[in-house]
Structures are given as structure tokens and as C-alpha cells.
Design a protein around this motif. Structure first.
Motif, mmCIF file in Angstrom:
data_model
loop_
_atom_site.group_PDB
_atom_site.id
_atom_site.type_symbol
_atom_site.label_atom_id
_atom_site.label_comp_id
_atom_site.label_asym_id
_atom_site.label_seq_id
_atom_site.Cartn_x
_atom_site.Cartn_y
_atom_site.Cartn_z
ATOM 1 N N LYS A 172 0.812 -1.223 0.000
ATOM 2 C CA LYS A 172 0.000 0.000 0.000
ATOM 3 C C LYS A 172 0.842 1.269 0.000
ATOM 4 O O LYS A 172 0.342 2.353 -0.313
ATOM 5 N N ASP A 177 1.182 0.659 -9.728
ATOM 6 C CA ASP A 177 -0.004 -0.181 -9.845
ATOM 7 C C ASP A 177 0.224 -1.471 -9.073
ATOM 8 O O ASP A 177 1.154 -2.226 -9.363
ATOM 9 N N ILE A 178 -0.619 -1.734 -8.078
ATOM 10 C CA ILE A 178 -0.436 -2.910 -7.216
ATOM 11 C C ILE A 178 -1.499 -3.980 -7.483
ATOM 12 O O ILE A 178 -1.683 -4.892 -6.669
ATOM 13 N N THR A 179 -2.188 -3.885 -8.615
ATOM 14 C CA THR A 179 -3.254 -4.843 -8.919
ATOM 15 C C THR A 179 -2.735 -6.274 -8.955
ATOM 16 O O THR A 179 -3.343 -7.192 -8.376
ATOM 17 N N VAL A 180 -1.600 -6.479 -9.620
ATOM 18 C CA VAL A 180 -1.031 -7.834 -9.718
ATOM 19 C C VAL A 180 -0.639 -8.354 -8.345
ATOM 20 O O VAL A 180 -0.885 -9.517 -8.008
ATOM 21 N N ASN A 181 -0.027 -7.495 -7.518
ATOM 22 C CA ASN A 181 0.369 -7.901 -6.168
ATOM 23 C C ASN A 181 -0.831 -8.315 -5.328
ATOM 24 O O ASN A 181 -0.800 -9.316 -4.613
ATOM 25 N N ARG A 182 -1.901 -7.516 -5.407
ATOM 26 C CA ARG A 182 -3.121 -7.830 -4.657
ATOM 27 C C ARG A 182 -3.699 -9.174 -5.109
ATOM 28 O O ARG A 182 -4.084 -10.008 -4.294
ATOM 29 N N THR A 183 -3.767 -9.383 -6.418
ATOM 30 C CA THR A 183 -4.347 -10.606 -6.967
ATOM 31 C C THR A 183 -3.530 -11.830 -6.567
ATOM 32 O O THR A 183 -4.082 -12.850 -6.123
ATOM 33 N N TYR A 184 -2.200 -11.719 -6.682
ATOM 34 C CA TYR A 184 -1.341 -12.854 -6.354
ATOM 35 C C TYR A 184 -1.391 -13.155 -4.854
ATOM 36 O O TYR A 184 -1.422 -14.313 -4.434
#
Length: 269
Positions: A172, A177-184
Motif C-alpha cells: 500500500k 499499480d499494485i493490482t497484480v500484487n493484490r491478486t497474487y
């Protein structure tokens, strides 16, 4: 930051933290020593308990020394590489623990439901292979996550309101862009949750370990939206500390042979 809102009580909080940690280390190292010394304890279940003890040593060791530095000396800084290292070992030990708990559940299932073939199904070599598979699973799951985190650009505000580098707290802080981190991260959490459900079986000791291991985690992560930040942080720490402290006691009391051997070596020291 340690535990925001309870800075004045950091020293008092450090007392149960350090006590849990020391008792956990003593219990788990004692278990490892007794199994190593006693040839009669070189059975599949005993080897699995040794694997569990290693994860119970690794998880709190990843967070407690740094937390105590914050509580005792107000040393709050950590390098980016140090943060990544802490997260990797903490999460790898956690993933490994879930694999060991599932294997223990399978071991109990075979021992109860297929007793006559137990010795041929679960040999020492088979247990070693399962342990290596669990370790490989942990590394393969977390290497991509570590690489994703290492590539993130960070903003000026680099304050983590926690006693250790929690994955989402670090992510955070990023300006990218942290979308991939959140998804993984969600995928890994789902896999761990499935593993913990599979590990529930009819054995009292194992149910006790599951409850000790995952109850603080559920309250800190799944039902933590409405609770105060300092309560959330304390529960997150208990998730790593309680299991490491109580697992050797739970299994030592239930498994009479192990308990007798521990008593033998304790009395001779």
C-alpha cells in the motif's frame, strides 16, 4: 511503528512477546533434540513434528527480534532489502506450515483408516519427499511475489503501522499499480485457507493445533475490519507466536511416548 496508540506500553508488551518467544524456542528445540537422540522416535509422525517445529521456530524468529528492537530501543528503521527478506522468510514458513499440517492430517487418516498398510504407505522416505514438496511449494509460490514487490516504486511516506513488514502494508505504500500484487496475494491466501480446511480431522491434538494456529489469523485478517488497529496488530502477532509456543506442548501431552522421552532428558539435565 510497532503498535500505534500503545507506544507508552511497548516495554510492558515486550514482556509477554519475549516470554512466548523463549518458551516456543525451548519447546521446539527440545522436541528436535529428543527426536534426534532417540532412534525409537524416528517414525513418520515424529519426523512431521520436527518439520512443524522448524516452521514454528522460523516464523516468530522472522518477526520477534525486530519487534523487540522497536519495543526496547525504538529502532524502527528497516532497509528495503531487509523488508523483502523478512516477508519472504515469514511467508515461506507460513506456507510450509500449512503443508506440514495437511501432511499430518493425512498421516492420521492413514493411521486410523488404513492401519495395516500404514508402514508401507508412509515410509520415512515418503515423508522426506512430502517435506521437500512442501518446501518447494513455499519457494515457488513466494519467489514471484518477492520479485513483484522488489519492482514496486515507493512513495515518500514509508511508515508501516505494524511490528513487522506485513505484505499488504508494504504494498500500500507503493506509488505504482499494485493490482497484480493484490491478486497474487489473494491467490496465496486462498490456497492457505484450503490447506487449513483439509487439515481438520478427528484427532484432538491436531484440531487443537489448527485452532491455536488459525483463530488469531481469522480474527486479524477476516473479521478485522471493525476492530481497533492495535488489537489487529496484536492478533496478527499472536498468530505467529501462539502456535510456536503451544504446538510442542499440545503434541507432547497427547503423544505419551514423546512426552516420556522429553521427561527422561529433562530429568537427566
Amino acid at each position: 511503528m510497532g503498535i500505534p496508540g500503545l507506544e507508552a506500553a511497548h516495554f510492558l508488551i515486550s514482556i509477554p512477546f519475549s516470554m512466548f518467544y523463549i518458551v516456543g524456542l525451548l519447546g521446539n528445540f527440545t522436541l528436535l533434540f529428543v527426536v534426534w537422540k532417540e532412534k525409537t522416535l524416528h517414525k513418520p509422525m515424529d519426523l512431521l513434528l520436527c518439520m512443524l517445529a522448524l516452521t514454528d521456530i522460523s516464523m516468530p524468529t522472522s518477526i520477534v527480534p525486530k519487534a523487540l528492537c522497536i519495543f526496547w530501543f525504538n529502532f524502527k528503521g528497516i532497509t528495503a532489502s531487509g523488508s523483502l527478506t523478512q516477508m519472504f522468510f515469514l511467508q515461506a514458513a507460513s506456507v510450509m506450515q500449512s503443508a506440514v499440517l495437511v501432511t499430518i492430517a493425512f498421516n492420521r487418516y492413514v493411521a486410523i483408516c488404513n492401519h495395516l498398510r500404514y508402514a508401507t504407505i508412509l515410509t520415512d522416505a515418503q515423508i522426506a519427499k512430502l517435506g521437500l514438496m512442501g518446501l518447494a511449494r513455499a519457494v515457488l509460490f513466494l519467489l514471484p511475489l518477492s520479485l513483484l514487490r522488489s519492482r514496486l516504486p515507493f512513495c515518500a511516506n514509508r511508515i508501516i503501522p505494524h511490528t513487522y513488514c506485513d505484505h499488504m502494508a508494504v504494498v500500500k505504500m507503493s506509488c505504482g499499480d499494485i493490482t497484480v500484487n493484490r491478486t497474487y496475494g489473494l491467490i496465496i491466501r486462498t490456497v492457505l485457507r484450503i490447506s487449513s480446511k483439509k487439515a481438520l480431522n478427528i484427532c484432538i491434538a491436531h484440531i487443537g493445533v489448527i485452532l491455536v494456529s488459525y483463530t488469531p489469523f481469522l480474527f486479524s485478517s477476516q473479521f478485522g475490519q471493525g476492530i481497533a488497529l492495535h488489537v489487529h496488530i496484536i492478533l496478527a502477532n499472536l498468530y505467529f507466536l501462539l502456535a510456536a509456543t503451544l504446538n510442542p506442548i499440545i503434541y507432547g501431552v497427547i503423544m505419551k511416548k514423546l512426552c516420556d522421552k522429553v521427561g527422561k532428558y529433562t530429568c537427566t539435565m
